[in-house]
Design a protein around this motif. Structure first.
Motif, PDB file in Angstrom:
ATOM      1  N   GLN A   1      -0.610   6.076   7.016  1.00  0.00           N
ATOM      2  CA  GLN A   1      -1.113   4.737   7.655  1.00  0.00           C
ATOM      3  C   GLN A   1      -1.452   4.698   9.071  1.00  0.00           C
ATOM      4  N   TRP A   2      -1.387   6.188   9.456  1.00  0.00           N
ATOM      5  CA  TRP A   2      -1.903   6.608  10.767  1.00  0.00           C
ATOM      6  C   TRP A   2      -3.132   7.116  11.147  1.00  0.00           C
TER       7      TRP A   2
ATOM      8  N   PRO B   1       3.533  12.809   5.836  1.00  0.00           N
ATOM      9  CA  PRO B   1       3.808  11.580   6.950  1.00  0.00           C
ATOM     10  C   PRO B   1       5.119  10.974   6.758  1.00  0.00           C
TER      11      PRO B   1
ATOM     12  N   THR C   1       9.024  11.180   9.317  1.00  0.00           N
ATOM     13  CA  THR C   1       9.578  11.739  10.474  1.00  0.00           C
ATOM     14  C   THR C   1      10.783  12.545  10.291  1.00  0.00           C
TER      15      THR C   1
ATOM     16  N   ASN D   1       9.228   1.685  14.447  1.00  0.00           N
ATOM     17  CA  ASN D   1       8.231   2.596  13.054  1.00  0.00           C
ATOM     18  C   ASN D   1       7.551   3.515  14.024  1.00  0.00           C
TER      19      ASN D   1
ATOM     20  N   ASN E   1       5.474   7.122  14.207  1.00  0.00           N
ATOM     21  CA  ASN E   1       4.366   8.081  13.864  1.00  0.00           C
ATOM     22  C   ASN E   1       4.734   9.343  13.473  1.00  0.00           C
TER      23      ASN E   1
ATOM     24  N   GLU F   1       2.929  12.161  15.817  1.00  0.00           N
ATOM     25  CA  GLU F   1       2.951  12.219  17.028  1.00  0.00           C
ATOM     26  C   GLU F   1       4.205  12.999  17.648  1.00  0.00           C
TER      27      GLU F   1
END
Length: 546
Positions: free
Chosen positions: A11-12, A29, A31, A183, A185, A188
């Motif tokens: 979604q990024w 995707p 974390t 939320n 990313n 990042e």
């Protein structure tokens, strides 16, 4: 627009090489905080981590990290904030990191040996919002130093202390009320590691959630970690090697057990190996040599130790040969960098490969070039500077645009500064470094950091630091000085006292002092450092005989 890869939805927005690595399946995707949740669900009641008398299951580790995340949010931290984390090997180190990962706060991993000047330099680079320290460790009062740092840097609003007696105790954060978690990313920034420090102040290495997950997940596959792995974190956990190569994170990923050793010496480590049935650990060459010498008198049972990884500096062949017969374990050579690229010898490799090379790249996506001083690729079998890029290798240091312009090529290859050659079989052998630094017991000392400080010391006219081979440390630092006043010659203790007063930690202070009246010169008029090394070795030998 969402991108699907292996059933996972993105979604990024991604672009360039990062997008290509995702589409090829190298980056996911998810974390690092999400990974801990996954492990808790998979391994629930298995022991995840042992620290002295404390034992955390995966479920408890997950719960503590979540509680600490709530606490950090309640204390005013928010996504994007930086926190200097300077802790020894302990459970708080692990829970604090995962708590920060869950809320998008960026831990800046400092070493326990660093002191005020080092921490101040890090603060100048990243403007931290908070600072996490132990109360005391090995007799040093970290709280007192942290208070001084906080008073000097207005960006630091909060001190957190791993302890029970201080008003800033991190333990108090565990009692905060639940709140919504942001939320994050996964592509990042997740954490900032320290570079080897070849240019005075270490650069900050930005690692994302997705690239660092690939780092330890792929490492755990290559190194054949499994749920039966019991990993001893002997080296400082803030180093990339014991943290994610595969290290602490790679062990947790497969459901193994992590054992925290506060110090790397054999007196503590051997006892932990016996008590916890440790199977695997990671060492730097000087520490390995100390362990080998300790086995001559130590009577602990370390028969469970089946794999010793050695990296951080080149391991000599004769020491490599001693690992199996004296420690009873396999040797795995590791060559890599916190900036990314990792090379390993494989457990299936012929003995000669394990003893004499530093292995081959972890991933088929790692790209490597060996170039000469003009940037041209060298012929097969010749040594050159290693340039690399790949899915888990950084594309630039943090807040260092001017340095990035010289540390990376126009097409994104990282200039490692390592001189290596490639064998016909595809393995790499490290031959040296492009830049001048001293690798003392795995800690990198930049000559360009210490020489200018010494040159400001009143009794010294000029100083030159050289690296001297050392059986115990790997390399020791020797400083040659010309005296400003031949009637008052400085002593080694004088230099150490002076540097200590400037906040320079002990490992960066000279191990040997030589007074000279003139410099040996090369044919082109430069100081002949090879001649200085020979003089230092000869003088040390004479002093040992006298």
């Amino acid at each position: 627009m969402n991108i699907e890869n292996g059933g996972e939805t993105l979604q990024w927005p991604l672009a360039g090489r990062q997008k290509a690595y995702f589409e090829a399946g190298y980056l996911r995707p998810k974390t690092l905080g999400d990974w801990l949740t996954t492990w808790s669900e998979q391994f629930e009641n298995r022991t995840a981590i042992v620290d002295k008398t404390e034992r955390y299951t995966f479920s408890r580790l997950d719960e503590q990290a979540t509680q600490l995340a709530f606490g950090f949010l309640n204390a005013g931290l928010k996504p994007g904030d930086k926190v200097i984390v300077q802790l020894p090997n302990c459970i708080c180190f692990v829970t604090a990191l995962f708590a920060m990962f869950r809320i998008g706060v960026i831990p800046v991993l400092a070493m326990p040996t660093q002191r005020e000047n080092d921490i101040a330099a890090l603060c100048e680079q990243c403007n931290p919002s908070a600072y996490l320290v132990p109360e005391k460790f090995l007799g040093f009062n970290y709280v007192a130093m942290a208070e001084k740092i906080k008073s000097a840097f207005s960006s630091i609003k909060t001190l957190f202390v791993d302890g029970v007696s201080e008003k800033h105790s991190a333990l108090s954060l565990l009692n905060c009320s639940p709140t919504a978690l942001p939320n994050i990313n996964p592509f990042e920034l997740a954490l900032l590691l320290l570079s080897g420090g070849t240019t005075g102040t270490p650069k900050l290495i930005p690692r994302t959630h997705s690239d660092y997950a690939f780092n330890f997940i792929e490492s755990s596959k290559v190194c054949e970690f499994s749920s039966s792995t019991v990993y001893l974190a002997a080296l400082p956990a803030a180093h990339n090697f014991p943290l994610g190569c595969p290290g602490i994170f790679g062990t947790l990923h497969v459901g193994g057990k992590v054992v925290m050793s506060r110090t790397p010496g054999s007196d503590e480590a051997f006892t932990l190996i016996e008590q916890e049935k440790v199977t695997t650990t990671a060492l730097v060459p000087p520490l390995l040599k100390l362990w080998l010498s300790s086995r001559e008198w130590d009577k602990t049972n370390i028969d469970t130790l089946s794999l010793v990884q050695v990296g951080g500096a080149k391991l000599d062949v004769e020491t490599a040969k001693r690992v199996a017969p004296e420690l009873g374990s396999e040797l795995q050579q590791v060559f890599g960098m916190a900036e990314g690229l990792l090379c390993y010898t494989r457990r299936s490799d012929p003995l000669d490969t394990v003893l004499k090379t530093q292995g081959c790249p972890m991933s088929c996506a790692d790209e490597i070039k060996l170039v000469d001083g003009d940037g041209l690729q060298v012929a097969d079998g010749e040594a050159g500077e290693l340039l690399t890029r790949g899915p888990y290798t950084i594309r630039g240091y943090f807040n260092a645009d001017s340095h990035n312009a010289i540390a990376f090529t126009h097409d994104g290859f990282y200039k490692s500064g390592d001189i290596v050659r490639k064998t016909p079989e595809g393995n790499y052998v490290v031959e040296g470094r492009v830049k001048e630094q001293i690798n003392r017991a795995g800690e990198k000392i930049a000559v360009s950091e210490i020489e200018p400080l010494l040159n400001l010391f009143e009794p010294i006219k000029e100083s030159v630091i050289v690296a001297i081979p050392d059986d115990q440390l790997g390399e020791r630092s020797c400083v040659f000085v010309t005296s400003a006043n031949n009637e008052v010659l400085p002593t080694l203790n004088d230099l150490r006292t002076y540097l200590r007063g400037l906040g320079v930690p002990r490992y960066k202070q000279p191990d040997q002092l030589e007074i000279t009246t003139h410099w040996p010169l090369t044919s082109v008029g430069k100081i002949d450092k090879k001649a200085l090394v020979a003089i230092a070795q000869s003088n040390m030998l004479k002093s040992q005989k006298s």
